[in-house]
Design a protein around this motif. Structure first.
Motif, PDB file in Angstrom:
ATOM      1  N   VAL A 219      -9.451  53.973 -18.704  1.00 30.53           N
ATOM      2  CA  VAL A 219      -8.494  54.523 -17.527  1.00 30.53           C
ATOM      3  C   VAL A 219      -7.687  53.487 -16.422  1.00 30.53           C
ATOM      4  O   VAL A 219      -8.550  52.796 -15.965  1.00 30.53           O
ATOM      5  CB  VAL A 219      -8.910  55.280 -16.550  1.00 30.53           C
ATOM      6  N   PHE A 220      -6.830  52.958 -15.825  1.00 28.48           N
ATOM      7  CA  PHE A 220      -6.004  52.320 -15.076  1.00 28.48           C
ATOM      8  C   PHE A 220      -5.431  53.357 -13.867  1.00 28.48           C
ATOM      9  O   PHE A 220      -4.576  54.386 -14.607  1.00 28.48           O
ATOM     10  CB  PHE A 220      -5.539  51.772 -15.709  1.00 28.48           C
TER      11      PHE A 220
ATOM     12  N   LYS B 298     -13.024  48.378 -10.137  1.00 25.17           N
ATOM     13  CA  LYS B 298     -12.058  47.427 -11.071  1.00 25.17           C
ATOM     14  C   LYS B 298     -11.046  47.120 -11.644  1.00 25.17           C
ATOM     15  O   LYS B 298     -10.025  46.634 -11.797  1.00 25.17           O
ATOM     16  CB  LYS B 298     -12.659  46.038 -10.698  1.00 25.17           C
ATOM     17  N   GLN B 299     -11.812  47.580 -12.832  1.00 29.79           N
ATOM     18  CA  GLN B 299     -10.724  48.479 -13.955  1.00 29.79           C
ATOM     19  C   GLN B 299     -10.179  49.182 -13.377  1.00 29.79           C
ATOM     20  O   GLN B 299      -9.222  48.964 -14.678  1.00 29.79           O
ATOM     21  CB  GLN B 299     -11.898  48.592 -15.198  1.00 29.79           C
ATOM     22  N   LEU B 300     -10.028  50.076 -12.570  1.00 30.85           N
ATOM     23  CA  LEU B 300      -8.592  50.922 -12.387  1.00 30.85           C
ATOM     24  C   LEU B 300      -7.888  50.680 -12.107  1.00 30.85           C
ATOM     25  O   LEU B 300      -6.516  50.435 -11.665  1.00 30.85           O
ATOM     26  CB  LEU B 300      -9.484  52.090 -11.861  1.00 30.85           C
ATOM     27  N   THR B 301      -8.214  49.099 -11.328  1.00 32.09           N
ATOM     28  CA  THR B 301      -7.065  49.060 -10.119  1.00 32.09           C
ATOM     29  C   THR B 301      -6.688  47.685 -10.622  1.00 32.09           C
ATOM     30  O   THR B 301      -5.518  47.308  -9.633  1.00 32.09           O
ATOM     31  CB  THR B 301      -7.325  49.493  -8.418  1.00 32.09           C
ATOM     32  N   GLN B 302      -7.062  47.379 -11.081  1.00 31.28           N
ATOM     33  CA  GLN B 302      -6.835  45.638 -10.831  1.00 31.28           C
ATOM     34  C   GLN B 302      -6.100  45.134 -12.136  1.00 31.28           C
ATOM     35  O   GLN B 302      -5.924  45.525 -13.054  1.00 31.28           O
ATOM     36  CB  GLN B 302      -8.312  44.860 -10.839  1.00 31.28           C
ATOM     37  N   PHE B 303      -4.973  45.031 -11.139  1.00 27.42           N
ATOM     38  CA  PHE B 303      -3.732  43.767 -13.055  1.00 27.42           C
ATOM     39  C   PHE B 303      -3.406  42.479 -12.477  1.00 27.42           C
ATOM     40  O   PHE B 303      -3.833  42.179 -11.160  1.00 27.42           O
ATOM     41  CB  PHE B 303      -2.838  45.299 -12.904  1.00 27.42           C
ATOM     42  N   ASP B 304      -2.801  42.192 -13.494  1.00 25.80           N
ATOM     43  CA  ASP B 304      -3.012  40.514 -13.557  1.00 25.80           C
ATOM     44  C   ASP B 304      -1.644  40.382 -13.604  1.00 25.80           C
ATOM     45  O   ASP B 304      -1.090  40.655 -14.497  1.00 25.80           O
ATOM     46  CB  ASP B 304      -3.549  39.712 -14.422  1.00 25.80           C
ATOM     47  N   ILE B 305      -0.042  40.531 -12.341  1.00 30.66           N
ATOM     48  CA  ILE B 305       1.218  40.148 -13.283  1.00 30.66           C
ATOM     49  C   ILE B 305       1.892  38.779 -12.187  1.00 30.66           C
ATOM     50  O   ILE B 305       1.244  38.287 -11.649  1.00 30.66           O
ATOM     51  CB  ILE B 305       1.971  40.926 -12.271  1.00 30.66           C
ATOM     52  N   GLU B 306       2.319  37.946 -13.146  1.00 32.37           N
ATOM     53  CA  GLU B 306       3.371  36.807 -12.186  1.00 32.37           C
ATOM     54  C   GLU B 306       4.352  37.807 -12.621  1.00 32.37           C
ATOM     55  O   GLU B 306       4.636  38.525 -14.330  1.00 32.37           O
ATOM     56  CB  GLU B 306       3.166  36.395 -13.861  1.00 32.37           C
ATOM     57  N   LEU B 307       5.323  37.067 -11.860  1.00 31.77           N
ATOM     58  CA  LEU B 307       6.758  37.508 -11.474  1.00 31.77           C
ATOM     59  C   LEU B 307       7.809  37.006 -12.902  1.00 31.77           C
ATOM     60  O   LEU B 307       7.109  36.135 -13.237  1.00 31.77           O
ATOM     61  CB  LEU B 307       7.214  36.638  -9.687  1.00 31.77           C
TER      62      LEU B 307
END
Lengths: 308, 308
Positions: A219-220, B298-307
């Motif tokens: 889940v995210f 962490k899995q619920l909220t963390q993401f990795d985005i480059e512009l």
């Protein structure tokens, strides 16, 4: 470039919020969906129906944003679908003042030849049998099929909804609809039940409380950006879904890490949509503005914890 | 080790949820606050009042967790504060069935000598004049003062609440209370108004929708962990606040990055609290379980985005 086919309403809306009211303005799910998706590198095409009262200049405006409008049937003697609503003071609830189906009543979607093999298919909120009629015109299953629906079809077209759900990968619905569809109060359990109906991914939109993405025990959560002012929530859910599928189509990548980014982009775009009446804000939104807001989303959600 | 002084109720609760009901069990804000804070390296002390009907073994249980109970006055002929409530099916709303103030009616808090210079002060939800009486016993301003309050005091002790708010650094309230306190619907605007009342930090608890931390134009969001089952929400807000201040006290660091971690820990601990009736789950919760759930956050909220 990915081909994204979008099915949904192109409409007139008249909106009243605590901050003002509009005459008939441009609205409709496909309009919001395609405007959001146009922020990404995709070839989009709308399948819809309008009457001869709909401004041709707006179709040109969409074409200028690389949105193919050849699938929007124009009924010569017809009138465009019209919805009118009034939001309550908290903007979370609204009363529908008028729904005039007009040309939508006999809508038979026709997918243009050059979009019969889309990479991505977005089925906007419509009668499930109309959504099914689109799927049946597409011989090869797209990379991803996303369906939006609402409680009205659960009440009035349950069997047709169950049939079309078997054909889709992602469903986007709000939290109350997820509960109604599944009969489960816990959204975790609701998602599990909905998997068994067909969709592998369940996106639950919670308005000002953000959105949840469920997939295979994972889940995210993408929050909504806390805003000083929310002016008009109309179209926020469609803008979210358009940003979600637009980002996936633009990156041509549907792994779960990329889906996380897609819900963040969906929430990002929706946070703009609510700033002005109708589609207004989305019409002049720039990539720079989106990128700046992406930084705000990072600050809002990202933290760094080492274990004790 | 930081000294953490906690003021609040130590009580009996009788709880009814859709999943069952309890006889009189241990409850009270200070109980939840201190159990949560005891997960961190802090010397805690409770200031409260109970009757002679309260089990001595429970005070010993708290002492075993490094919670000093010498500030809990025992009124020999008195009865302990009792609250009884019944939750509705959605667990978001409840009816109060009984409130028996008993010894709380004449509560005059007395801070034990060895905790008169606490590093951290947690003012649990009580009459603002009781909260003020504690502040007045502490000659040197602590590193951080956190206040919890509720709509009842806004309705019935507005002036006293305004006085005590001038003396605190952090306020924790729920979203409806933030709106009532500020007169603003937007939580962003509500936080700005509340800053002007005294607190530099505003923590808005939204139950199953997570919590927002506002400070100096910045905002951070900690989601609630989506759970398969929520058994009993009683004490979740106090557990959140206890985790928040307990983490800050344990790390002795109140910069904003650490406050972000503190609200994540608050949400983490609250997600356990609701799994069983009353304080039950918090009584045998381990650091390993907390650390595992931190990974889920962490899995619920963390993401990795480059512009783009």
């Amino acid at each position: 470039m990915s081909k994204l086919l979008i099915v949904g309403t192109v409409a007139f809306d008249a909106i009243e919020t605590p901050f003002g009211k509009t005459e008939k303005i441009i609205g409709g799910a496909a309009t919001y969906l395609s405007l959001a998706a146009s922020q990404f590198k995709v070839d989009s095409c709308i399948v819809s129906v309008i009457g001869n009262d709909f401004p041709k200049e707006y179709l040109e405006f969409l074409e200028d944003r690389n949105i193919d409008t050849s699938g929007i049937e124009i009924v010569p003697e017809g009138k465009t679908f019209f919805w009118s609503g009034k939001y309550h003071n908290d903007l979370n609830t609204r009363d529908t003042l008028a729904t005039e189906l007009n040309v939508l009543a006999n809508f038979q979607p026709k997918v243009p030849e050059k979009f019969k093999e889309p990479d991505f298919l977005m089925l906007g909120n419509l009668h499930p049998s109309v959504q099914m009629a689109v799927i049946q015109q597409i011989p090869k299953r797209p990379k991803l099929v996303v369906l939006d629906t609402m409680n009205y079809w659960m009440d009035n077209a349950w069997d047709e909804l169950m049939e079309v759900l078997k054909k889709v990968d992602v469903i986007t619905i709000n939290d109350e609809e997820a509960r109604q569809l599944s009969g489960e109060y816990s959204l975790v359990k609701a998602a599990q039940k909905i998997y068994s109906m067909g969709p592998k991914y369940v996106v639950i939109k919670k308005g000002e409380h953000g959105a949840l993405l469920f997939y295979d025990g994972k889940v995210f959560f993408a929050p909504a950006l806390p805003l000083e002012e929310v002016f008009d929530p109309t179209g926020a859910g469609d803008t979210f879904a358009g940003g979600f599928i637009g980002y996936l189509a633009g990156t041509h990548d549907i792994n779960f890490e990329n889906m996380k980014r897609a819900v963040i982009y969906g929430s990002n775009l929706a946070s703009f949509s609510v700033e002005k009446f109708g589609t207004r804000r989305m019409e002049y939104l720039t990539k720079d503005e989106i990128n700046r807001r992406l930084q705000e989303f990072k600050q809002l959600t990202q933290f760094d914890i080492e274990l004790n």
